[in-house]
Motif scaffolding. Structure first.
Motif, mmCIF file in Angstrom:
data_model
loop_
_atom_site.group_PDB
_atom_site.id
_atom_site.type_symbol
_atom_site.label_atom_id
_atom_site.label_comp_id
_atom_site.label_asym_id
_atom_site.label_seq_id
_atom_site.Cartn_x
_atom_site.Cartn_y
_atom_site.Cartn_z
ATOM 1 N N SER A 222 0.821 -1.215 0.000
ATOM 2 C CA SER A 222 0.000 0.000 0.000
ATOM 3 C C SER A 222 0.856 1.268 0.000
ATOM 4 O O SER A 222 0.350 2.361 -0.233
ATOM 5 N N ASP A 223 2.151 1.133 0.276
ATOM 6 C CA ASP A 223 3.056 2.288 0.190
ATOM 7 C C ASP A 223 3.217 2.772 -1.252
ATOM 8 O O ASP A 223 3.670 3.889 -1.486
ATOM 9 N N VAL A 224 2.859 1.894 -2.179
ATOM 10 C CA VAL A 224 3.075 2.210 -3.590
ATOM 11 C C VAL A 224 1.882 2.977 -4.145
ATOM 12 O O VAL A 224 0.731 2.611 -3.904
ATOM 13 N N SER A 225 2.144 4.066 -4.844
ATOM 14 C CA SER A 225 1.033 4.818 -5.437
ATOM 15 C C SER A 225 0.710 4.280 -6.827
ATOM 16 O O SER A 225 -0.444 4.202 -7.198
ATOM 17 N N THR A 226 1.741 3.936 -7.580
ATOM 18 C CA THR A 226 1.512 3.408 -8.920
ATOM 19 C C THR A 226 2.442 2.236 -9.208
ATOM 20 O O THR A 226 3.628 2.282 -8.877
ATOM 21 N N LEU A 227 1.885 1.202 -9.811
ATOM 22 C CA LEU A 227 2.685 0.063 -10.246
ATOM 23 C C LEU A 227 2.668 0.044 -11.768
ATOM 24 O O LEU A 227 1.600 0.012 -12.386
ATOM 25 N N VAL A 228 3.843 0.084 -12.369
ATOM 26 C CA VAL A 228 3.933 -0.004 -13.819
ATOM 27 C C VAL A 228 4.417 -1.405 -14.166
ATOM 28 O O VAL A 228 5.475 -1.836 -13.696
ATOM 29 N N THR A 229 3.630 -2.131 -14.955
ATOM 30 C CA THR A 229 3.989 -3.510 -15.278
ATOM 31 C C THR A 229 3.551 -3.877 -16.692
ATOM 32 O O THR A 229 3.073 -3.022 -17.432
ATOM 33 N N GLU A 230 3.730 -5.148 -17.050
ATOM 34 C CA GLU A 230 3.418 -5.575 -18.411
ATOM 35 C C GLU A 230 1.956 -5.982 -18.558
ATOM 36 O O GLU A 230 1.285 -6.310 -17.586
ATOM 37 N N ALA A 231 1.516 -6.024 -19.806
ATOM 38 C CA ALA A 231 0.133 -6.367 -20.075
ATOM 39 C C ALA A 231 -0.155 -7.847 -19.803
ATOM 40 O O ALA A 231 -1.276 -8.236 -19.544
ATOM 41 N N SER A 232 0.891 -8.680 -19.827
ATOM 42 C CA SER A 232 0.684 -10.123 -19.717
ATOM 43 C C SER A 232 0.302 -10.588 -18.317
ATOM 44 O O SER A 232 -0.013 -11.751 -18.113
ATOM 45 N N VAL A 233 0.332 -9.673 -17.358
ATOM 46 C CA VAL A 233 0.025 -10.074 -15.988
ATOM 47 C C VAL A 233 -1.475 -10.290 -15.812
ATOM 48 O O VAL A 233 -2.289 -9.558 -16.370
#
Lengths: 252, 252
Positions: A222-233
Motif C-alpha cells: 500500500s506504500d506504492v502509489s503506482t505500479l507499472v507492469t506488463e500487459a501479460s500479468v
DNA sequence: CTTGACTGTGCATGATATTGCACGATAGGC
DNA sequence: GCCTATCGTGCAATATCATGCACAGTCAAG
C-alpha cells in the motif's frame, strides 16, 4: 589441536587468500588430506565456503556474480520504463533507484528535459551525463557492487535531508499480502527510507516480479502509489493491487 | 593452482585486454593449450565470454568501457597513471579525484588488488566495478557534470568523516609560487578538504599543467608530497618543486 | 578400574575430475 | 585452392574425491 580451531584457521586462510588448497592445508597442519577434505565438506554443508576441485573458495561465488551481471534489458523492461517515463513532469524532483529498469527509464527521458534527479547509484549518475538540464544529487555511502548502489549509514543519513516528488523503486518482488521485498537487508533499509522521502512511490516490475517475494521486506504494497507492469500479468492479481490503493499502469 | 582460480584469471585478462589468446595463456600458466581451450569452452558455455578462433572475446560490451571511452587519455597520461599506480600499497585507503588521469590509474590496478577507494566521482566508482577486492566509498553531493564529481555542502560534510592514506589529486595547474589551482571554486574547496583528509597528497600532472595557474587556488604546492609528471618537463622547474619539499617522480 | 559409546584420524578402494597427447576436422591467410 | 594454425574428440595418465572401515584416544556410566 581442536578440530573447531582447525576449521576456524581454514576459514581465516580462505578469507585472507581468497582460496584454500587441500594439499597445502594438510601439509601445514601435518594431517592427511582426507581430514582436510572432511573439514571442507562440513564447512561447505554449513554454507561457510564453496567446495571446488582441489580446495575451496569463499561462499559467495564471484564467478556467479559475474555471470549474473546482465545489463541487457528485455523488451518488457523497455516498455515498462517508457511508460513510467510519462509519469514524470518537468522540474520535478525524482529519486531513481539503481537497476536495469531505472537505467532504461533514463534512456527514455529527452536530453533537454528539466528535472532534478536524486540517486544513490553511480551508474545512474553516469547515465545522466548527457541530460544537460537534469541536476543530479548523489547520495553517498558504501558502494554495494552487486546492485551498484550506495548503502549503509552514510546513505541513510543523506536520504534524511531529501524531500522528493516521486521515487522510482526497483524491487525483486511485489506481493499483495507480503508487500515489497528485495534480496539484501541493507538495500531494503535504503529503499524504505527513500520511500518515506518521496511524496509518491512508483514501482516498475516485470511479470516475474508480480506476486513474488524475496528475503527482505521493504514495506507494505500500500506504500506504492503506482505500479507499472506488463500487459501479460493476470487481471485478477492486478485487481488485488488496486484494492490496496495502488493504481496499476499497463505498458504494452 | 585451482582451476577456478585459473578461469578467474582468464576473465581478468579478458577484462583488462579486451581479448584472450589461447597460446599466450597456456605459456603464462605453463599448461597445454588444450587445457586453456577447455577452460574457454566452459566459460563460453556459461556465457562469460565469446569464443573465437585463437582465443576469446568479451561476451558483452564492458561497462567500464562505456563509461571510460568517452574520455580519451593521451600516452603521457597513461604513463603518468601507470607510474602513480606503483605508489599504492595493498590494503591502503586512497582518495581518487575525478578526471581522465585518475580514470587511467584505475585501469592500471590489478583486478584482484586489495584496497579501499574513497571517491566523489561516480565515473570512478563505475570504473571500479570489476575490481572485486576494492571497497568503494562514495561521497555524495551535487554532481558537477563538467568534471563528473560531487560537490557542495553535502560533499564537504562527507569528507570530514574520512581519513585516508593517499589522495590522488587532479589539477588544472601546479605552480611553484602560485600553488595548486583549478577552474571551479567549489571544486577547489573540495580538493582542499580532501587534501586535509589524507596523510599525503599525490598530484598527477602532464607537462601542460606544470607551472600553469588557473582561476581558483586550492592551496600551496608544499601541500603536495609527490608530483608524478612526464619526462619532457624542464629539469630546473622540477628542481623548484623539490625545494618546496615535493618529491618528483618522472614517468617515462 | 573396566567397559562401551563416541570422536577424530588415516588408509584402502573405487569413482570422478583434470590434464596432456594423438589424430582427424576446420578455419583463416595468402 | 593450398598451407598452417587452431580446433574438437577420444583416450590414457595422474590427481583429487567420497566412502567404508580400522584404530587410537576420550569420557562417562557402571
Amino acid at each position: 589441536m581442536l578440530t573447531t580451531h582447525r576449521k576456524q584457521l581454514i576459514l581465516d586462510t580462505l578469507k585472507r587468500d581468497g582460496q584454500v588448497i587441500a594439499k597445502t592445508m594438510s601439509q601445514q597442519f601435518g594431517l592427511s588430506e582426507d581430514t582436510i577434505r572432511r573439514d571442507l565438506r562440513e564447512l561447505a554443508e554449513q554454507g561457510l565456503l564453496q567446495r571446488v576441485h582441489g580446495g575451496a573458495l569463499p561462499a559467495s561465488p564471484s564467478v556467479v556474480d559475474l555471470a549474473g551481471r546482465k545489463l541487457l534489458a528485455t523488451d518488457a523492461k523497455t516498455a515498462i520504463a517508457k511508460a513510467a517515463a510519462t509519469l514524470i513532469q518537468p522540474k520535478q524532483i525524482i529519486i531513481l533507484d539503481g537497476g536495469t529498469t531505472t537505467q532504461e527509464l533514463v534512456k527514455h527521458l529527452p536530453l533537454d528535459f528539466e528535472l532534478t534527479v536524486v540517486t544513490h547509484s553511480p551508474t545512474i549518475a553516469v547515465a545522466l551525463i548527457d541530460h544537460r538540464n537534469i541536476d543530479v544529487i548523489m547520495l553517498g555511502g558504501k558502494l554495494f557492487k552487486h546492485s551498484m548502489v550506495n548503502i549503509g549509514a552514510a546513505a541513510m543519513e543523506a536520504i534524511s535531508h531529501i524531500r522528493a516528488d516521486i521515487y522510482f523503486m526497483g524491487v525483486t518482488g511485489i506481493h499483495a499480502e507480503l508487500g515489497l521485498s528485495t534480496g539484501d537487508l541493507e538495500e531494503a533499509h535504503i529503499k524504505r527510507a527513500l520511500c518515506a522521502a518521496a511524496a509518491e512511490t512508483i514501482v516498475m516490475a516485470s511479470a516475474d516480479k508480480i506476486n513474488a517475494a524475496s528475503r527482505y521486506v521493504i514495506g507494505p504494497t500500500s506504500d506504492v502509489s503506482t505500479l507499472v507492469t506488463e500487459a501479460s500479468v493476470d487481471e485478477s492479481i492486478l485487481k488485488s493491487f488496486e484494492s490496496l490503493g495502488v493504481s496499476v499502469m499497463n505498458a504494452k
